[in-house]
Design a protein around this motif. Structure first.
Motif, short mmCIF file in Angstrom:
data_model
loop_
_atom_site.label_atom_id
_atom_site.label_comp_id
_atom_site.label_asym_id
_atom_site.label_seq_id
_atom_site.Cartn_x
_atom_site.Cartn_y
_atom_site.Cartn_z
N ASN A 368 0.81 -1.09 0.12
CA ASN A 368 0.00 0.08 -0.10
C ASN A 368 0.74 1.31 -0.04
O ASN A 368 1.76 1.36 0.94
CB ASN A 368 -0.73 0.20 1.15
N TYR A 370 0.24 4.54 0.49
CA TYR A 370 0.01 5.44 1.65
C TYR A 370 0.76 4.80 2.95
O TYR A 370 1.22 5.75 3.60
CB TYR A 370 -1.37 5.69 1.85
N GLY A 424 -5.17 1.60 -8.53
CA GLY A 424 -5.96 1.90 -7.65
C GLY A 424 -6.00 3.40 -7.42
O GLY A 424 -5.38 4.28 -8.30
N LEU A 427 -6.69 6.14 -0.75
CA LEU A 427 -5.94 5.46 0.24
C LEU A 427 -5.83 4.07 -0.15
O LEU A 427 -5.10 3.28 0.51
CB LEU A 427 -7.27 5.27 1.60
N THR A 428 -6.52 3.61 -1.23
CA THR A 428 -6.36 2.18 -1.80
C THR A 428 -5.33 2.16 -2.85
O THR A 428 -5.18 1.03 -3.53
CB THR A 428 -7.66 1.69 -2.26
N LEU A 429 -4.60 3.19 -2.90
CA LEU A 429 -3.58 3.26 -3.96
C LEU A 429 -2.49 1.99 -3.66
O LEU A 429 -1.91 2.38 -2.41
CB LEU A 429 -2.83 4.51 -4.19
N SER A 430 -2.37 1.20 -4.71
CA SER A 430 -1.19 0.03 -4.13
C SER A 430 -0.28 -0.04 -5.35
O SER A 430 -0.17 0.57 -6.18
CB SER A 430 -1.92 -1.31 -4.39
#
Length: 648
Positions: A368, A370, A424, A427-430
């Motif tokens: 992840n 973030y 993504g 907050l879900t940026l992976s």
């Protein structure tokens, strides 16, 4: 200054005086003696006054003086070039042309001395090279030049090639003055005998056939005997007759012989006894005793006296016994056979390593974005505050702060080293980070060749050992002093000890001395050889070969050794090589690195990374014996058979 330099300086002085003499002679009238002759006479000329007056009474022509001076100059050049013999000859010619100049004769003597010295040195070199005949020729030439030189006589005596090249000893002179023993002179024709009579008559008839007369002793009985032999020479007939009649004969003169019954008493009475002294220098006391025992027991020479202080053996025995003893001692004292063993160790090694193919990423890491950003910022708060305070990035610009941290090298993370792929948002940026991919094109190949050649000179039946390798220390045990280790040194254990010594004392008191017990093992090749020269000239080699090496593992700290050995007997012809050991070691290994399943598909496994290693090692041991000294003759004497029939 060396002797040769002094002589050269003297020759230059003589050369200058000769030039001055020639110039003075050219200005004076012929017939008047040159003033240089009187100057040389005042400086110590060896000629007597009568000789000088005789020489002055004979005038020398100007042409002869000039020619003598030219010969002197040419001879001086030859002397400088080391050609002493030619220089001596030209000096002598100059002295013969101009006897009034004593320098010519003196120069000839100096050149003769140098030539004699050069010949003696040349003889010594030839003797060291093993060429005694060339040494003898050089010494004989030196003796012709200077017969009274004592050094030549010393070198001739030490050379001693044969009896003719040195003065005969006193013993040899006395022997040469003695008269020779009588020898029968029979006819050379071969005879055939078919006789049946008594022994006494048979002996006389056989001797009479070869134009000889036999006197038969009373000890020979008149017993009937039969004698059949065809085309026999005198020697063959006598050997057969002695066996048939049990007799022996002794020559009285060239045409008469005495025949008696073959008993020890008759042999002691009738056979002529000879006395000979054998010089056995260089033998030990045990060897002298062995030679004496052989003389008494094998040759039945009871009158044998040995003198250990003089290294001599005096024997009184019949002439035939002395001749046989001489021939036997000649072979025994020449020493044993000697073999030069040429040992060659050939080692060949080939190492090949090949690494080819592509290795795809083996692992993929997902994370992840973030969460990773916050973890990096939280771990490096001090660096973040320095970046913000210096104005490099705004307080809320997290991407700029992360970029500065990663670019400065203060922060490292394996996720960002191989590149990432984002998917993504918010907050879900992976992100996904694969492991690196490699392409291998590597080849490593090496070839080594090693040749060790060793020559062993061994006597017949002598053991020789060759070791090639290292001595490896192996600790087999250790010894420790388990008693009281407290050290009581006055001045250290008391209050007056210094701080440094007290610290040293504390260290010594806290340790226990340990003494290791080490045993050295010979690693590598150990070859033991024992050559024996056979009767036909072949060489039998008794071999014992051992190869020791470290196995690579150990038990209780003691390394394990690999041991390979060979023992046997090999018979080869002299000068022919034989391979006694041949070892080939081959190792191959292969490793694949790739994606499971994909790398196992036929055809695709060549594309993936493949590491192939192959090692080849060859050891070859060759032996070549050379017989460099073989005094023992091969073969045997011919066998002579006699059919003995005796009727009573």
């Amino acid at each position: 200054m060396s002797l040769r330099g002094t002589l050269r300086t003297g020759m230059l002085a003589v050369f200058a005086s000769a030039r001055f003499s020639c110039a003075a002679t050219a200005q004076q009238a012929p017939g008047n003696p040159p003033p240089l002759a009187s100057a040389i006479a005042n400086q110590g000329s060896q000629n007597s006054p009568s000789d000088s007056s005789a020489q002055k009474s004979k005038p020398v022509s100007r042409h002869a003086q000039l020619r003598a001076a030219r010969l002197f100059l040419e001879a001086s050049k030859l002397y400088q070039d080391g050609q002493f013999e030619r220089a001596m000859q030209e000096y002598e010619q100059a002295a013969a042309l101009d006897p009034t100049n004593q320098d010519y004769e003196l120069a000839a003597k100096i050149a003769r001395s140098h030539q004699v010295t050069a010949l003696i040195q040349s003889a010594a070199k030839d003797r060291l090279r093993g060429d005694p005949h060339a040494a003898l020729a050089a010494l004989q030439q030196a003796e012709k030049l200077d017969p009274t030189n004592p050094q030549i006589a010393v070198h001739l005596d030490s050379l001693a090639i044969d009896a003719e090249s040195r003065p005969a000893s006193l013993y040899e002179k006395e022997v040469s003055q003695l008269g020779e023993a009588p020898v029968l002179e029979p006819t050379a024709n071969k005879q055939t005998f078919h006789l049946k009579t008594d022994r006494r008559q048979l002996i006389q008839d056989v001797f009479r056939a070869y134009n000889l007369e036999a006197t038969v002793d009373q000890s020979v009985p008149a017993m009937p005997a039969r004698f059949d032999i065809e085309d026999a020479s005198f020697q063959q007939a006598m050997e057969a007759l002695s066996l048939v009649t049990e007799t022996f004969w002794v020559p009285l003169d060239a045409h008469r012989a005495l025949v008696a019954r073959d008993t020890q008493m008759n042999r002691d009475e009738f056979l002529r006894q000879g006395l000979e002294t054998f010089y056995l220098s260089g033998l030990t006391s045990a060897q002298l005793t062995d030679v004496t025992n052989v003389t008494r027991n094998v040759f039945n020479a009871s009158h044998a006296v040995v003198a250990p202080s003089a290294d001599t053996l005096t024997v009184r025995a019949p002439e035939r016994t002395l001749n046989a003893l001489n021939a036997t001692l000649k072979d025994l004292l020449r020493g044993r056979n000697q073999v030069l063993l040429d040992v060659r160790l050939i080692q060949l090694a080939h190492n090949n390593e090949r690494n080819t193919g592509a290795q795809l990423p083996q692992t993929i890491t997902a994370f992840n974005v973030y969460a990773e950003e916050q973890a990096i910022l939280n771990q490096n708060q001090a660096l973040v505050q320095q970046i913000i305070s210096s104005g490099l990035a705004a307080p809320g610009d997290t991407l700029a702060i992360l970029g500065i941290l990663l670019a400065s090298g203060q922060v490292s993370n394996s996720i960002f080293s191989n590149g990432i792929a984002l998917f993504g948002g918010g907050l879900t940026l992976s992100g996904v980070s694969p492991s690196p991919a490699t392409l291998n094109l590597n080849l490593n190949s090496s070839d080594t060749r090693e040749l060790d050649q060793v020559e062993l000179r061994l006597g017949d039946g002598e053991d020789g050992t060759l070791r090639s390798g290292t001595s490896y220390p192996i600790m087999t045990s250790n010894y420790s002093n388990l008693g009281n280790t407290n050290i009581n040194i006055p001045g250290l254990t008391s209050a007056g000890s210094s701080t440094g010594l007290a610290g040293l004392l504390s260290q010594l008191q806290g340790t226990t001395p340990t003494i290791p017990m080490v045993q050295y093992q010979d690693l590598g090749l150990t070859l033991k050889a024992n050559p024996r020269v056979m009767r036909n000239g072949d060489v039998a080699l008794v071999l014992d070969l051992k190869i020791k090496a470290l196995a690579g593992n150990s038990i209780n700290g003691v390394p394990v050794l690999n041991d390979r050995s060979y023992s046997g007997v090999v018979t080869v012809k002299a000068g022919a090589g034989v391979v006694i050991a041949s070892e080939i070691s081959k190792t191959e290994s292969q490793a694949l690195s790739g994606t499971p399943g994909l790398s196992e598909i036929p055809g695709l496994n060549n594309v993936t990374a493949k590491d192939t290693q192959s090692d080849y090692a060859t050891l070859l041991i060759m032996l070549t014996p050379h017989v460099i000294r073989g005094p023992q003759s091969s073969g045997s004497s011919p066998m002579f058979r006699v059919d003995k029939n005796t009727s009573r």
